[in-house]
Design a protein around this motif. Structure first.
Motif, PDB file in Angstrom:
ATOM      1  N   LEU A 269       0.825  -1.206   0.000  1.00 45.19           N
ATOM      2  CA  LEU A 269       0.000   0.000   0.000  1.00 45.19           C
ATOM      3  C   LEU A 269       0.862   1.260   0.000  1.00 45.19           C
ATOM      4  O   LEU A 269       0.754   2.117   0.886  1.00 45.19           O
ATOM      5  CB  LEU A 269      -0.936   0.000   1.209  1.00 45.19           C
ATOM      6  CG  LEU A 269      -1.947  -1.148   1.273  1.00 45.19           C
ATOM      7  CD1 LEU A 269      -2.752  -1.090   2.559  1.00 45.19           C
ATOM      8  CD2 LEU A 269      -2.891  -1.081   0.075  1.00 45.19           C
ATOM      9  N   GLY A 270       1.744   1.353  -0.973  1.00 43.73           N
ATOM     10  CA  GLY A 270       2.509   2.575  -1.157  1.00 43.73           C
ATOM     11  C   GLY A 270       3.864   2.620  -0.485  1.00 43.73           C
ATOM     12  O   GLY A 270       4.648   3.538  -0.747  1.00 43.73           O
ATOM     13  N   PHE A 337      -3.609   5.728  -0.873  1.00 40.39           N
ATOM     14  CA  PHE A 337      -3.378   4.582  -1.748  1.00 40.39           C
ATOM     15  C   PHE A 337      -4.584   3.657  -1.802  1.00 40.39           C
ATOM     16  O   PHE A 337      -4.999   3.221  -2.878  1.00 40.39           O
ATOM     17  CB  PHE A 337      -2.142   3.799  -1.285  1.00 40.39           C
ATOM     18  CG  PHE A 337      -1.638   2.833  -2.322  1.00 40.39           C
ATOM     19  CD1 PHE A 337      -0.674   3.221  -3.225  1.00 40.39           C
ATOM     20  CD2 PHE A 337      -2.162   1.544  -2.420  1.00 40.39           C
ATOM     21  CE1 PHE A 337      -0.218   2.339  -4.200  1.00 40.39           C
ATOM     22  CE2 PHE A 337      -1.717   0.666  -3.383  1.00 40.39           C
ATOM     23  CZ  PHE A 337      -0.746   1.058  -4.282  1.00 40.39           C
ATOM     24  N   ASP A 338      -5.153   3.343  -0.655  1.00 36.95           N
ATOM     25  CA  ASP A 338      -6.256   2.391  -0.608  1.00 36.95           C
ATOM     26  C   ASP A 338      -7.566   3.143  -0.403  1.00 36.95           C
ATOM     27  O   ASP A 338      -7.611   4.152   0.290  1.00 36.95           O
ATOM     28  CB  ASP A 338      -6.036   1.399   0.531  1.00 36.95           C
ATOM     29  CG  ASP A 338      -6.800   0.110   0.330  1.00 36.95           C
ATOM     30  OD1 ASP A 338      -7.274  -0.122  -0.795  1.00 36.95           O
ATOM     31  OD2 ASP A 338      -6.914  -0.662   1.298  1.00 36.95           O
ATOM     32  N   ASP A 407      -1.875  -1.168  -7.675  1.00 39.76           N
ATOM     33  CA  ASP A 407      -2.471  -2.005  -6.646  1.00 39.76           C
ATOM     34  C   ASP A 407      -2.152  -3.467  -6.918  1.00 39.76           C
ATOM     35  O   ASP A 407      -2.150  -3.915  -8.062  1.00 39.76           O
ATOM     36  CB  ASP A 407      -3.982  -1.789  -6.613  1.00 39.76           C
ATOM     37  CG  ASP A 407      -4.625  -2.384  -5.376  1.00 39.76           C
ATOM     38  OD1 ASP A 407      -4.691  -3.637  -5.297  1.00 39.76           O
ATOM     39  OD2 ASP A 407      -5.059  -1.632  -4.501  1.00 39.76           O
ATOM     40  N   ILE A 408      -1.916  -4.221  -5.857  1.00 40.22           N
ATOM     41  CA  ILE A 408      -1.502  -5.615  -6.024  1.00 40.22           C
ATOM     42  C   ILE A 408      -2.592  -6.459  -6.686  1.00 40.22           C
ATOM     43  O   ILE A 408      -2.309  -7.497  -7.289  1.00 40.22           O
ATOM     44  CB  ILE A 408      -1.084  -6.217  -4.661  1.00 40.22           C
ATOM     45  CG1 ILE A 408      -0.193  -7.438  -4.852  1.00 40.22           C
ATOM     46  CG2 ILE A 408      -2.294  -6.507  -3.786  1.00 40.22           C
ATOM     47  CD1 ILE A 408       0.498  -7.907  -3.593  1.00 40.22           C
ATOM     48  N   ASP A 409      -3.841  -6.019  -6.617  1.00 42.31           N
ATOM     49  CA  ASP A 409      -4.946  -6.783  -7.200  1.00 42.31           C
ATOM     50  C   ASP A 409      -5.270  -6.370  -8.629  1.00 42.31           C
ATOM     51  O   ASP A 409      -6.125  -6.983  -9.272  1.00 42.31           O
ATOM     52  CB  ASP A 409      -6.207  -6.614  -6.335  1.00 42.31           C
ATOM     53  CG  ASP A 409      -6.055  -7.257  -4.977  1.00 42.31           C
ATOM     54  OD1 ASP A 409      -5.505  -8.367  -4.910  1.00 42.31           O
ATOM     55  OD2 ASP A 409      -6.468  -6.637  -3.978  1.00 42.31           O
ATOM     56  N   THR A 410      -4.606  -5.340  -9.150  1.00 46.11           N
ATOM     57  CA  THR A 410      -4.876  -4.865 -10.501  1.00 46.11           C
ATOM     58  C   THR A 410      -4.165  -5.742 -11.528  1.00 46.11           C
ATOM     59  O   THR A 410      -2.976  -6.023 -11.378  1.00 46.11           O
ATOM     60  CB  THR A 410      -4.413  -3.409 -10.658  1.00 46.11           C
ATOM     61  OG1 THR A 410      -5.116  -2.577  -9.739  1.00 46.11           O
ATOM     62  CG2 THR A 410      -4.655  -2.906 -12.074  1.00 46.11           C
ATOM     63  N   PRO A 411      -4.851  -6.174 -12.578  1.00 47.59           N
ATOM     64  CA  PRO A 411      -4.159  -6.918 -13.649  1.00 47.59           C
ATOM     65  C   PRO A 411      -3.373  -5.960 -14.543  1.00 47.59           C
ATOM     66  O   PRO A 411      -3.774  -4.812 -14.756  1.00 47.59           O
ATOM     67  CB  PRO A 411      -5.318  -7.567 -14.417  1.00 47.59           C
ATOM     68  CG  PRO A 411      -6.484  -6.666 -14.193  1.00 47.59           C
ATOM     69  CD  PRO A 411      -6.309  -6.085 -12.812  1.00 47.59           C
ATOM     70  N   SER A 412      -2.232  -6.436 -15.053  1.00 48.33           N
ATOM     71  CA  SER A 412      -1.445  -5.619 -15.983  1.00 48.33           C
ATOM     72  C   SER A 412      -0.514  -6.502 -16.780  1.00 48.33           C
ATOM     73  O   SER A 412      -0.107  -7.579 -16.326  1.00 48.33           O
ATOM     74  CB  SER A 412      -0.638  -4.552 -15.226  1.00 48.33           C
ATOM     75  OG  SER A 412       0.352  -5.146 -14.419  1.00 48.33           O
ATOM     76  N   ASP A 417      -2.856 -10.240 -11.849  1.00 44.36           N
ATOM     77  CA  ASP A 417      -2.731  -9.234 -10.796  1.00 44.36           C
ATOM     78  C   ASP A 417      -1.297  -8.721 -10.791  1.00 44.36           C
ATOM     79  O   ASP A 417      -0.490  -9.082 -11.652  1.00 44.36           O
ATOM     80  CB  ASP A 417      -3.136  -9.790  -9.426  1.00 44.36           C
ATOM     81  CG  ASP A 417      -2.276 -10.969  -8.977  1.00 44.36           C
ATOM     82  OD1 ASP A 417      -1.084 -11.028  -9.332  1.00 44.36           O
ATOM     83  OD2 ASP A 417      -2.807 -11.848  -8.255  1.00 44.36           O
ATOM     84  N   ASN A 418      -0.979  -7.870  -9.826  1.00 47.26           N
ATOM     85  CA  ASN A 418       0.345  -7.249  -9.771  1.00 47.26           C
ATOM     86  C   ASN A 418       1.249  -7.832  -8.691  1.00 47.26           C
ATOM     87  O   ASN A 418       2.233  -7.183  -8.293  1.00 47.26           O
ATOM     88  CB  ASN A 418       0.200  -5.736  -9.531  1.00 47.26           C
ATOM     89  CG  ASN A 418      -0.131  -4.973 -10.801  1.00 47.26           C
ATOM     90  OD1 ASN A 418       0.197  -5.401 -11.903  1.00 47.26           O
ATOM     91  ND2 ASN A 418      -0.786  -3.825 -10.644  1.00 47.26           N
TER      92      ASN A 418
END
Length: 477
Positions: A269-270, A337-338, A407-412, A417-418
């Motif tokens: 979280l940052g 961040f969250d 964010d760790i849950d964001t796909p990229s 996820d990340n």
């Protein structure tokens, strides 16, 4: 019965005194700690200290013995179960080339007031760093998992309080770049797959120096055996050959009795983010090419480029200050961040996740065949790699990894996820404290050299982990 219990306490404290020694009291004209015995006993029997490994416990009790403003910081539990110590660092001033911050050098600073070490009539400066996991419900209990929530407690003594030039001390957890396994390149032909090198890269690395750059080893810039910073180094010609990735543990200052205490949260979280790597060529410790000595000072480049307006560096996206600067009508808050509403989360992050920063350094140093083959200029490789790797995660093309994008849950980049973008706390094998100055850079002063170091230590793993907290934190966020 009460007499028997008291006798056991006295005998236990006497044994502890024999190990750490009350000789730590400063000599005249400085004044000793009149409560030394009581302070040592209180700390030794505290529940966050009681079960710690002997070397760490002895060092913390040694700090309690000395003159101080407060005792070593108490670690509170942030879950129904005690926090778990899984690694620590013991810090001192001996693991790097002596400098003006730590040493009196004839003809240089032997006739001026000491500014960092030497407090309490010359007691040696020492410290500890405790790294503990919060066993919260629903969160990982494995410190190797980047989703785990980690607390970092630092205690140092003595350091002089900083009164001028907007200076501060800063802690850094250090990950030394390693050689990953080789794998087939990306299917789109744009280079090595994340976290790997290609077979062609591996073949080139194997030919460097003595052939030490093989998978699993710490990478060295000359292919020789690892040379960590040590007291025999001589800037700029004799320096470490490893490539450090330094993650900030926040700013410190000293209390009245020259002791320092700090708390830092290490998580995705940052905080598990790295300074903009494109600042490195302008700190004073970065070479232009392999085998060259740092020359930013001689070239007049120190501070030439800063990251006050976030973007992906000189060869990436450069943003307008009127859009991405610190707007006084809406001041920048990097801790946003969250949250439940993405539009309210921070979009002007200056740094990048630690695992993505590691990916940038792989491009620069370990992918000579798959990333810009034939280019030996380290500045160009760094600027290009930073822009390229940020672009893989940056979804709106502004050259910034926002809170939502990082964010760790964001796909990229084709991943669900990340998680891959974050190094676990266990990957940081060293720790350093630096004497910083308000130069506007987020990168460590003179990085990646050790010219501003004042303390250092190596990671000591603790397995199985041991209880390392007492009481319950009142802030249960």
């Amino acid at each position: 019965m009460r007499f028997h219990a008291l006798l056991l306490v006295i005998l236990g404290l006497a044994s502890l005194d024999a190990r750490v020694g009350l000789a730590e009291q400063p000599p005249p004209p400085c004044h000793p700690n009149p409560r030394a015995a009581r302070d040592m006993e209180a700390v030794a029997n505290r529940d966050d200290i009681r079960s710690l490994p002997a070397p760490l416990k002895e060092r913390i009790v040694r700090l309690a013995d000395r003159p101080h403003s407060i005792l070593p910081v108490q670690a509170f539990a942030e879950a129904d179960q005690p926090s778990q110590l899984f690694q620590y660092y013991l810090l001192d001033t001996t693991g790097f080339e002596p400098n003006v911050f730590t040493t009196s050098i004839p003809g240089v600073n032997d006739a001026v007031q000491l500014t960092v070490t030497g407090a309490n009539c010359g007691l040696p400066t020492i410290g500890t760093v405790r790294v503990v996991l919060e066993p919260r419900p629903g969160l990982p209990t494995d410190p190797n998992d980047p989703r785990a929530f980690i607390d970092v407690f630092t205690d140092i003594d003595p350091l002089f309080v900083i009164n001028n030039e907007s200076g501060w001390y800063e802690g850094w957890m250090i990950h030394d770049l390693t050689v990953p396994n080789s794998a087939p390149p990306r299917s789109d032909g744009t280079g090595a797959a994340f976290g790997t090198i290609t077979a062609d890269d591996a073949a080139v690395l194997k030919t460097m120096g003595a052939g030490e750059n093989v998978p699993g080893n710490i990478f060295t810039t000359d292919g020789q055996a690892v040379h960590f910073p040590n007291v025999s180094d001589h800037f700029p010609d004799v320096q470490t050959n490893v490539v450090p990735l330094q993650e900030s543990m926040g700013a410190y200052n000293a209390m009245q009795q020259s002791d320092v205490h700090s708390y830092w949260e290490f998580n995705y979280l940052g905080t598990n983010w790295i300074h903009p790597l494109y600042e490195l060529p302008f700190t004073g410790g970065f070479p232009d090419a392999f085998g060259q000595a740092p020359d930013a000072f001689e070239d007049g480049e120190i501070g030439r480029l800063q990251s006050l307006v976030p973007g992906s560096g000189p060869n990436g996206v450069n943003n307008l200050a009127s859009l991405f600067g610190d707007n006084p009508n809406l001041p920048r808050d990097p801790d946003k961040f969250d949250g439940d509403v993405d539009a309210q989360r921070e979009f002007r992050q200056r740094g990048i996740p630690s695992g993505l920063a590691n990916e940038v350094l792989l491009d620069v140093y370990e992918r000579p065949a798959s990333f810009e083959p034939g280019v030996t200029d380290l500045e160009r490789r760094l600027f290009d790699a930073y822009a390229a790797e940020v672009a893989r995660v940056d979804q709106n093309g502004d050259g910034i990894i926002s809170a939502v994008e990082g964010d760790i849950d964001t796909p990229s980049d084709g991943f669900q996820d990340n998680t891959r973008l974050f190094l676990p706390a266990t990957a940081f094998n060293r720790f350093a404290v630096t004497r910083e100055i308000n130069d506007g850079l987020l990168a460590p002063r003179f990085a990646p050299s050790q010219r501003a170091w004042i303390l250092t230590g190596t990671r000591v793993p603790v397995s199985p982990a041991v209880p390392a907290s007492t009481g319950r934190d009142g802030d249960d966020r």
